[in-house]
Design a protein around this motif. Structure first.
Motif, PDB file in Angstrom:
ATOM      1  N   GLY A  85       1.695  14.767  20.391  1.00  0.00           N
ATOM      2  CA  GLY A  85       1.499  15.182  21.782  1.00  0.00           C
ATOM      3  C   GLY A  85       2.692  15.000  22.489  1.00  0.00           C
ATOM      4  N   LEU A  86       4.083  14.677  22.083  1.00  0.00           N
ATOM      5  CA  LEU A  86       5.142  14.476  22.899  1.00  0.00           C
ATOM      6  C   LEU A  86       6.130  15.616  22.416  1.00  0.00           C
ATOM      7  N   SER A  87       6.904  15.674  23.456  1.00  0.00           N
ATOM      8  CA  SER A  87       8.007  16.343  23.456  1.00  0.00           C
ATOM      9  C   SER A  87       9.203  15.942  22.409  1.00  0.00           C
ATOM     10  N   PHE A  88      10.273  16.828  21.934  1.00  0.00           N
ATOM     11  CA  PHE A  88      11.171  16.281  21.265  1.00  0.00           C
ATOM     12  C   PHE A  88      12.066  15.144  21.773  1.00  0.00           C
TER      13      PHE A  88
ATOM     14  N   VAL B 255      -3.316   9.284  11.958  1.00  0.00           N
ATOM     15  CA  VAL B 255      -2.242   8.266  11.635  1.00  0.00           C
ATOM     16  C   VAL B 255      -1.567   7.628  12.577  1.00  0.00           C
ATOM     17  N   ILE B 256      -0.770   6.457  12.293  1.00  0.00           N
ATOM     18  CA  ILE B 256      -0.084   5.635  13.055  1.00  0.00           C
ATOM     19  C   ILE B 256       1.354   5.673  12.662  1.00  0.00           C
ATOM     20  N   ILE B 257       2.419   6.097  13.511  1.00  0.00           N
ATOM     21  CA  ILE B 257       3.836   6.066  13.363  1.00  0.00           C
ATOM     22  C   ILE B 257       4.294   4.643  13.828  1.00  0.00           C
ATOM     23  N   HIS B 258       4.658   4.016  12.910  1.00  0.00           N
ATOM     24  CA  HIS B 258       5.277   2.661  13.108  1.00  0.00           C
ATOM     25  C   HIS B 258       6.831   2.629  13.679  1.00  0.00           C
ATOM     26  N   GLY B 259       6.810   3.021  15.088  1.00  0.00           N
ATOM     27  CA  GLY B 259       8.106   3.298  15.779  1.00  0.00           C
ATOM     28  C   GLY B 259       8.541   2.147  16.477  1.00  0.00           C
ATOM     29  N   ARG B 260       9.438   2.369  17.407  1.00  0.00           N
ATOM     30  CA  ARG B 260       9.834   1.139  18.318  1.00  0.00           C
ATOM     31  C   ARG B 260       8.279   0.774  19.095  1.00  0.00           C
TER      32      ARG B 260
ATOM     33  N   GLU C 201       0.905  -0.933  -0.091  1.00  0.00           N
ATOM     34  CA  GLU C 201      -0.079  -0.117   0.015  1.00  0.00           C
ATOM     35  C   GLU C 201       0.939   1.129  -0.159  1.00  0.00           C
ATOM     36  N   ILE C 202       0.276   2.392  -0.511  1.00  0.00           N
ATOM     37  CA  ILE C 202       1.116   3.531  -0.210  1.00  0.00           C
ATOM     38  C   ILE C 202       1.255   3.939   1.265  1.00  0.00           C
ATOM     39  N   GLY C 203       2.093   5.190   1.343  1.00  0.00           N
ATOM     40  CA  GLY C 203       2.215   5.288   3.021  1.00  0.00           C
ATOM     41  C   GLY C 203       2.970   6.524   2.943  1.00  0.00           C
ATOM     42  N   LEU C 204       3.403   6.842   4.185  1.00  0.00           N
ATOM     43  CA  LEU C 204       4.396   7.880   4.318  1.00  0.00           C
ATOM     44  C   LEU C 204       5.589   7.385   5.353  1.00  0.00           C
ATOM     45  N   MET C 205       6.472   8.229   5.355  1.00  0.00           N
ATOM     46  CA  MET C 205       7.944   7.929   6.141  1.00  0.00           C
ATOM     47  C   MET C 205       8.355   9.093   6.668  1.00  0.00           C
ATOM     48  N   VAL C 206       8.787   9.002   8.079  1.00  0.00           N
ATOM     49  CA  VAL C 206       9.654  10.161   8.815  1.00  0.00           C
ATOM     50  C   VAL C 206      10.773  10.697   7.996  1.00  0.00           C
ATOM     51  N   LYS C 207      10.776  12.029   8.105  1.00  0.00           N
ATOM     52  CA  LYS C 207      11.999  12.258   7.341  1.00  0.00           C
ATOM     53  C   LYS C 207      12.759  13.497   8.315  1.00  0.00           C
ATOM     54  N   LYS C 208      12.050  13.957   9.301  1.00  0.00           N
ATOM     55  CA  LYS C 208      12.699  14.923  10.304  1.00  0.00           C
ATOM     56  C   LYS C 208      11.627  14.789  11.550  1.00  0.00           C
ATOM     57  N   ILE C 209      12.351  15.103  12.507  1.00  0.00           N
ATOM     58  CA  ILE C 209      11.604  15.474  13.648  1.00  0.00           C
ATOM     59  C   ILE C 209      11.930  16.750  14.174  1.00  0.00           C
ATOM     60  N   ASP C 210      10.818  17.769  14.104  1.00  0.00           N
ATOM     61  CA  ASP C 210      11.068  19.224  14.665  1.00  0.00           C
ATOM     62  C   ASP C 210      11.662  19.215  16.000  1.00  0.00           C
TER      63      ASP C 210
ATOM     64  N   LYS D 172      12.140  11.306  20.406  1.00  0.00           N
ATOM     65  CA  LYS D 172      13.387  10.445  20.016  1.00  0.00           C
ATOM     66  C   LYS D 172      13.531   9.090  20.482  1.00  0.00           C
ATOM     67  N   ASN D 173      12.938   8.734  21.484  1.00  0.00           N
ATOM     68  CA  ASN D 173      13.264   7.519  22.246  1.00  0.00           C
ATOM     69  C   ASN D 173      12.431   6.514  21.494  1.00  0.00           C
ATOM     70  N   ILE D 174      11.460   6.886  20.726  1.00  0.00           N
ATOM     71  CA  ILE D 174      10.343   6.015  20.306  1.00  0.00           C
ATOM     72  C   ILE D 174      10.315   5.994  18.811  1.00  0.00           C
ATOM     73  N   ILE D 175      10.692   7.167  18.126  1.00  0.00           N
ATOM     74  CA  ILE D 175      10.398   7.399  16.732  1.00  0.00           C
ATOM     75  C   ILE D 175      11.575   7.812  16.222  1.00  0.00           C
ATOM     76  N   GLN D 176      12.179   6.897  14.909  1.00  0.00           N
ATOM     77  CA  GLN D 176      13.407   7.608  14.152  1.00  0.00           C
ATOM     78  C   GLN D 176      13.126   7.865  12.806  1.00  0.00           C
ATOM     79  N   ILE D 177      13.895   8.594  12.450  1.00  0.00           N
ATOM     80  CA  ILE D 177      13.963   8.658  10.705  1.00  0.00           C
ATOM     81  C   ILE D 177      13.961   7.476  10.012  1.00  0.00           C
ATOM     82  N   GLY D 178      12.957   7.643   9.232  1.00  0.00           N
ATOM     83  CA  GLY D 178      12.818   6.205   8.234  1.00  0.00           C
ATOM     84  C   GLY D 178      11.667   5.456   8.718  1.00  0.00           C
ATOM     85  N   ASP D 179      11.096   5.603   9.939  1.00  0.00           N
ATOM     86  CA  ASP D 179       9.939   4.980  10.467  1.00  0.00           C
ATOM     87  C   ASP D 179       8.765   5.347   9.495  1.00  0.00           C
TER      88      ASP D 179
END
Length: 353
Positions: free
Chosen positions: A143-146, A105-110, A73-82, A150-157
């Motif tokens: 709804g989370l701080s930077f 959306v659902i971000i499929h991180g750790r 399926e089509i989807g999205l990918m994390v490219k940057k965490i502001d 960064k402990n859950i979501i990575q670039i490329g998720d």
């Protein structure tokens, strides 16, 4: 209408729709497909590219018939965490950015993290909402701080739209990624029906990967199998009130059988004959050039494969509310089975120009 098959198609398609398998990450949905195909196929195999092969042996086993429907399926990918905690993203496959704003959306991180896609509200925008927001101006709010992110979501998720499939009136269903999970259901119904039909040739149903980013799984699996005949199963545009005559394919009137340079003429003729013989509804879809489906890659694999294309009418393609008729899904599976059962043992002779 076959109520039991409709019920089965609804259950299986909902499960496929609501699970995740973005192009390149199909391993997340593969166990569901393998589990289901094990009930109808005699052999299940996979390859290094992630394609799944479900084989049903024919009575003579003289030739190989390949069925192909893509599971990605089509989807999205994390490219940057502001630094402020917003997620910037890019697209995988043909995502229409106009459909993204305000989506859950659902971000499929750790671990899976829910978020919403937001942008500057029209009250604060210079255009006052007259122009569609661009993807570069959107961000995902989880709804989370930077530091927490960064402990859950990575670039490329990868990121998918959070959407439950919805039953509409009649036999219609709406949801995400029905393109082309509905084709996977069609192949399963075909294999189920073949249990009650005599068929000479081996049938290998392949759920292909990475179709949305370049027909890649079809290319590799067709090269590996080198089938004697192949049918791709995908979706096509169904008419809506705003198509204004540009689309003449209707939901509920049967799958479409394609014809054109991407399609072997004998395959087209045999498929229409099978539909008429089995009294199954179908529509004709002329495609003058590249079909944009797995059929395009399969046709030119190795020395060339006689190829057909069976498509399901679908509204609102590449959105999270794709809409399809379950009766079309069931009829497509039955048509495929009867087409295969009517193929002669002398397959090569019957396909000569």
């Amino acid at each position: 209408m076959d109520k039991e098959r409709i019920k089965y198609a609804r259950r299986f398609l909902k499960e496929l729709s609501e699970n995740t398998g973005v192009s390149g990450y199909e391993r997340l949905i593969a166990p569901i497909i393998i589990r289901e195909f094990q009930t109808s196929a005699e052999e299940i195999d996979t390859d290094l590219f992630g394609n799944i092969y479900a084989k049903k042996k024919g009575e003579s086993g003289g030739h190989k018939i390949m069925l192909a429907a893509h599971m990605d399926e089509i989807g999205l990918m994390v490219k940057k965490i502001d630094p402020r905690g917003f997620i910037r993203f890019t697209t995988i496959g043909g995502v229409d950015q106009r459909t993204l704003l305000s989506q859950e959306v659902i971000i499929h991180g750790r671990k899976p993290i829910a978020g919403v896609i937001g942008s500057k509200p029209p009250h604060l925008a210079a255009e006052n909402g007259e122009k569609a927001a661009k993807i570069d101006d959107m961000g995902i709010d989880v709804g989370l701080s930077f530091d927490e992110i960064k402990n859950i979501i990575q670039i490329g998720d990868i990121i998918t739209v959070k959407r439950k499939a919805v039953d509409l009136l009649g036999d219609l269903i709406a949801g995400k990624s029905l393109d082309d999970r509905a084709g996977v259901v069609v192949m399963q119904i075909c294999l189920q029906e073949l249990q009650y039909l005599h068929h000479a040739h081996d049938v290998i149903a392949v759920t292909t990967t990475q179709e949305e980013v370049g027909l890649r799984g079809a290319l590799t699996s067709a090269h590996a199998l080198n089938p004697d005949l192949a049918i791709a199963i995908d979706v096509t545009h169904g008419s809506t009130p705003d198509t204004k005559g540009n689309v003449n394919i209707e939901l509920g009137k049967g799958p479409t059988i394609a014809l054109g340079p991407n399609i072997h003429p004998a395959v087209y003729e045999r498929m229409t004959d099978a539909a008429l013989d089995a009294r199954l509804p179908y529509q004709v879809e002329p495609i003058a050039g590249m079909s944009g489906t797995d059929a395009w890659a399969i046709q030119v694999a190795q020395a060339g494969v006689p190829t057909g294309l069976l498509s399901l009418p679908l509204r609102y393609m590449h959105t999270s509310v794709e809409t399809i008729s379950l009766e079309d899904v069931v009829n497509a599976g039955l048509l495929l089975a009867h087409f295969i059962a009517r193929l002669p043992e002398d397959l090569e002779g019957s396909l000569c120009y």
